[in-house]
Design a protein around this motif. Structure first.
Motif, PDB file in Angstrom:
ATOM      1  N   ALA A 168       0.665  -1.179   0.071  1.00  0.00           N
ATOM      2  CA  ALA A 168       0.070   0.134  -0.006  1.00  0.00           C
ATOM      3  C   ALA A 168       0.975   1.412   0.156  1.00  0.00           C
ATOM      4  N   HIS A 214     -10.089   3.332  -2.961  1.00  0.00           N
ATOM      5  CA  HIS A 214      -8.965   2.646  -2.661  1.00  0.00           C
ATOM      6  C   HIS A 214      -7.926   3.585  -2.138  1.00  0.00           C
ATOM      7  N   LEU A 224      -8.891   2.881   1.451  1.00  0.00           N
ATOM      8  CA  LEU A 224      -9.106   1.588   1.869  1.00  0.00           C
ATOM      9  C   LEU A 224      -7.806   0.496   1.578  1.00  0.00           C
ATOM     10  N   ALA A 225      -6.879   1.059   0.903  1.00  0.00           N
ATOM     11  CA  ALA A 225      -5.682   0.094   0.130  1.00  0.00           C
ATOM     12  C   ALA A 225      -5.023   0.038   1.590  1.00  0.00           C
ATOM     13  N   ASN A 258      -6.849  -3.028   3.509  1.00  0.00           N
ATOM     14  CA  ASN A 258      -6.890  -4.064   2.637  1.00  0.00           C
ATOM     15  C   ASN A 258      -5.761  -4.950   2.653  1.00  0.00           C
ATOM     16  N   MET A 291     -14.754  -5.993   2.213  1.00  0.00           N
ATOM     17  CA  MET A 291     -13.888  -4.733   1.949  1.00  0.00           C
ATOM     18  C   MET A 291     -13.122  -4.857   0.713  1.00  0.00           C
ATOM     19  N   ASN A 292     -12.653  -5.839   0.295  1.00  0.00           N
ATOM     20  CA  ASN A 292     -12.063  -6.127  -1.014  1.00  0.00           C
ATOM     21  C   ASN A 292     -12.662  -5.612  -2.130  1.00  0.00           C
ATOM     22  N   TYR A 346     -15.077  -3.198  -1.909  1.00  0.00           N
ATOM     23  CA  TYR A 346     -14.965  -1.587  -1.693  1.00  0.00           C
ATOM     24  C   TYR A 346     -13.649  -1.087  -2.266  1.00  0.00           C
ATOM     25  N   THR A 347     -12.683  -1.812  -2.015  1.00  0.00           N
ATOM     26  CA  THR A 347     -11.181  -1.452  -2.448  1.00  0.00           C
ATOM     27  C   THR A 347     -10.854  -1.458  -3.847  1.00  0.00           C
ATOM     28  N   CYS A 348     -11.638  -2.402  -4.626  1.00  0.00           N
ATOM     29  CA  CYS A 348     -11.308  -2.467  -6.040  1.00  0.00           C
ATOM     30  C   CYS A 348     -11.092  -1.204  -6.783  1.00  0.00           C
ATOM     31  N   THR A 349      -9.944  -1.249  -7.526  1.00  0.00           N
ATOM     32  CA  THR A 349      -9.533   0.227  -8.276  1.00  0.00           C
ATOM     33  C   THR A 349     -10.055   0.253  -9.813  1.00  0.00           C
ATOM     34  N   ILE A 371      -6.370  -7.606  -3.371  1.00  0.00           N
ATOM     35  CA  ILE A 371      -7.729  -8.170  -3.454  1.00  0.00           C
ATOM     36  C   ILE A 371      -7.635  -9.708  -4.062  1.00  0.00           C
TER      37      ILE A 371
END
Length: 438
Positions: A55, A233, A236-237, A240, A302-303, A305-308, A387
């Motif tokens: 991150a 992200h 959240l990165a 995550n 959470m994965n 929501y974090t997806c870029t 992720i």
């Protein structure tokens, strides 16, 4: 009192912007907690190292050098430039102007602002290249079928935001007469200042203040836009990567109750009424696998929501590359859409979920997508922020097999053979070693 109106107005905007952001963060946390509990607090030294390396250090980004290096420039530049937000907030609340210039002196202050200006230019150039790659060069992973409508527009909106914010920062400095006359820190803005030579001192002041106001309001809008964007992200990165699965990529999870049954089958002397060991499930779960987002664990949500939505996973997926329906990126996007739908349902119904006749399986993710996966872990390996789309796919497959007995015919035949013959092949255990006599 008239002199304090701008300061009061600034305070209202600041409180409203931060307040709305906090409200959305609370909703985000609530939605993630809709998932089942899972313990990811073990091996903390490894987790801190993982977060620092992936991150913060972004070592997985530079595997694709062009986009990786540009992303690091934008990432570092945007974070460091926003340090100046502290001065903007103080000036806005107390009516001062460049409040840190005098105490820091032209040397230190000039170095800081000069660094910010260079970074602003680098960010602007990087964002232009990103925009060109996305919209003119049309790199394939940005144009998959799931990247239409909002997902496609969202990527461009963020780029426009960053272009405008960097431009406003440089224009603000270029039209600040006192700052330009001091000649400390105007490394880039000195070349923009001549564009405004025909303007009077008062006109320059109006342009500067306008750029200042739009800049701060733009940052607050950007902050609150994050919740609705793939750029969540940015926040959240870090959690995550900290809570990522540290087990070997080929190691799958087992259902404790099923494992216990298998052990009993393999050990004739096992006591079926023995008390479960500490930490072991005491009975069968309510449901095997997952058919909706509430069946997944909170790390998987959470994965999502974090997806870029960068598409590195999909561009490396062998199933997708051979024309199959599966896209790991789409799996994460659809999971997030369903979590949002469930969260909105809870909000609309006063904190209680009212069944809506929909679920993640079939209504969002098709069975064809799930069975197209080869479980090769390419998507997990490629994701720049750790992720794990495969874990969601496997949980949904588990539901299909164990709850609905809905595996493809080939798999059902293989599992029947294992159950009856102890091997995937359709002959008895007595004949399994006949090959050695040939």
């Amino acid at each position: 009192m008239e002199n304090y109106v701008p300061n009061i107005f600034f305070a209202i905007i600041l409180i409203a912007g931060i307040g709305y952001f906090v409200m959305n963060v609370r909703k985000l946390i609530r939605n993630i907690k809709l998932g089942k509990d899972i313990d990811r607090n073990d091996r903390k030294p490894e987790r801190w190292k993982n977060m620092a390396k992936i991150a913060l250090g972004q070592y997985k980004m530079v595997r694709r050098p062009i986009s990786g290096i540009l992303h690091i420039v934008v990432y570092i530049g945007f974070i460091i430039i926003n340090i100046e937000m502290l001065e903007i907030v103080v000036d806005g609340l107390f009516g001062t102007h460049r409040v840190f210039q005098e105490p820091l002196g032209n040397g230190i202050y000039g170095f800081l602002i000069g660094t910010f200006e260079v970074l602003a230019l680098l960010v602007f150039v990087s964002v232009i290249i990103f925009w060109f790659r996305r919209n003119v060069e049309k790199i394939k992973r940005f144009w998959n079928k799931e990247m239409t409508g909002w997902p496609k527009n969202d990527g461009n909106i963020i780029l426009y935001f960053e272009m405008v914010l960097m431009s406003l920062f440089l224009i603000m400095n270029a039209t600040d007469v006192g700052f330009q006359e001091a000649g400390a820190g105007n490394i880039i803005s000195q070349f923009i200042a001549p564009w405004f030579e025909g303007f009077s001192h008062d006109q320059l002041h109006v342009i500067e203040k306008t750029a200042w106001w739009v800049h701060i309001v733009g940052i607050l809008i950007f902050l609150n836009y994050l919740y609705y964007s793939k750029h969540l992200h940015i926040l959240l990165a870090f959690p995550n990567t900290f809570y990522a699965n540290l087990n070997p990529k080929g190691q799958f999870t087992n259902v404790a109750s099923v494992t216990k049954e298998v052990k009993m089958m393999m050990d004739p002397d096992a006591d079926p009424y023995a008390m479960p060991e500490e930490g072991e499930d005491e009975g069968e779960p309510e449901k095997f696998g997952a058919s909706d987002v509430t069946d997944l664990n909170w790390v998987q949500l959470m994965n999502a929501y974090t997806c870029t939505e960068c598409g590195r996973c999909t561009s490396s997926c062998p199933a997708n590359l051979t024309g199959k329906e599966l896209s790991p990126r789409a799996i994460m996007m659809k999971t997030r859409d369903r979590v949002e739908e469930v969260g909105n349902n809870i909000d609309f119904n006063g904190g209680e979920f009212k069944p809506d006749g929909k679920q993640l399986l079939d209504d969002y993710i098709t069975r064809e997508e799930l069975w197209a996966c080869t479980s090769c872990n390419a998507c997990v390996q490629e994701c720049p922020i750790g992720i794990d789309p495969l874990s969601i796919i496997m949980e949904m497959r588990r539901y299909l097999v164990m709850e609905e007995s809905a595996a493809p015919q080939e798999l059902n035949m293989m599992m029947t053979n294992i159950e009856n013959n102890g091997a995937p092949w359709q002959y008895s255990q007595m004949d399994r070693l006949n090959w050695k006599d040939e």
